[in-house]
Design an enzyme around this catalytic site. Sequence first.
Site, short mmCIF file in Angstrom:
data_model
loop_
_atom_site.label_atom_id
_atom_site.label_comp_id
_atom_site.label_asym_id
_atom_site.label_seq_id
_atom_site.Cartn_x
_atom_site.Cartn_y
_atom_site.Cartn_z
N CYS A 296 28.11 1.55 33.18
CA CYS A 296 27.96 0.21 32.51
C CYS A 296 26.40 -0.17 32.70
CB CYS A 296 29.12 -0.64 32.85
SG CYS A 296 29.22 -0.87 34.58
N CYS B 187 34.54 -1.52 38.18
CA CYS B 187 33.90 -2.68 38.66
C CYS B 187 34.34 -2.71 40.06
CB CYS B 187 34.12 -3.95 38.00
SG CYS B 187 33.63 -3.96 36.31
#
Lengths: 138, 305
Positions: free
Chosen positions: A37, A107
């Site tokens: 990302c 994440c």
Amino acid sequence: MSYSDKVIDHYNNPRNVGSMDKSSADVGTGLVGAPECGDVMKLQIKVNRDTNIIEEAKFKTFGCGSAIASSSLATEWVKGKTVDEALAIKNMDIVKELSLPPVKIHCSVLAEDAIRAAIGDWKKKQESAKPVAATVAQ
Amino acid sequence: MVCVVLNVWRGRPRPRNLTTTQPPVPTDSARVCRVVVNEGKNLNTSTTMTTAKPAFDETQSCWSCGAPRPIHFCEACGKVQPPASVDYFTFFRLPRKLNLDVPALEKDFYDLSRKLHPDLNARAGGKDTGGKEQEKENEQEWSLQQSSQLNDAYRTLKDPIKRTQYLLQLEGVELEEQSKTATEQARSTGQLKKQIVPPDLLEEVFELNMQLEELRMHKKMGEDDPALIDEIGRQKLELEEKQEALLQELKTRWKMWDGMIQREHNGQPVSEEERRQERDKMVDILNRRNYIRNLVRDVSEVLEN
């Protein structure tokens, strides 16, 4: 996809944003990134030399809400823990706490990486500091 | 699904009503034509669609005339074939090599697009009844599916980065999973995690993000900061140069990969270790490039707004 209330809370009121002097011997810095990302996360810890307890933690993350929330939570969790206790934090603990959906698991991985990297950096400093201390003592 | 194959037309003149609603039939009149009467709703293609990525079964024959079946449509009678579950390289009859003749691919693409165009194969609603009507419906459905497969395959293969990513995916590399896998490895061994993104690049990305944040703040306050804009613009150019350099680096890896595939094709053994090393090198380049690409995108956004 919507963010959980906890993610939104951390995103709106991130805990422990900031930085510490990375050249300080007590401070460990972890800088990690996820190619998936493009997020980048910096997490710093200040460790008490005698007790090995993490007394202070700071972070700065550029990325999505989940990445910010994961690192914010990570700083909250590591504070007050010993280095070894902090190493026991797993990304899935973060996933559970923040109710992250599968697409945002990376994440939490990043936050675990950041903790490990910061501790790794601190440990390295302690090792390299030893011979210096020995020379001074002589 | 009930499928009955009748060899009734063998050796006889082909009835007119069979050819009137068909795509152009090659002039090879000696070819016999088998008729498949499909009494089910649809020809069941699920058996081929669910298989992972088999090589195309060249022994299959045309559902309509029985001629050896190519992937897309029958060379003999022109009928569209049920979509085969093949990878994009096989779809274009290409080896799994990375140096690819893009103009030739484009030509193939346009050629196939014309032949597989659903409009060309959409002539349902005529006077035909029963099986014939069903055949038309099937053909139209297949040409739709094949056209979409064709578009996906072309879009993926013509782009150097997508092509490489696709090949790596075929080779079993999970680009999305590597960070997680590396973390799990670090956790179990107690070692520091092998960072997917190199540290110096991370530093750079972090610093640039700090500057971007500053610029966003300035803009929000309605302040102008030409020096900062210049500085960020300069860094953006550098990043774009890096991106280009990484593409060139990737292309040199292609040569190594293709050479390896060629050796394998010639019957020389290629070790799994060598294959893995070549894959890893490409993955590493792609990671760095993707990271920079995302950053360039962020920078452009801030500069343009």
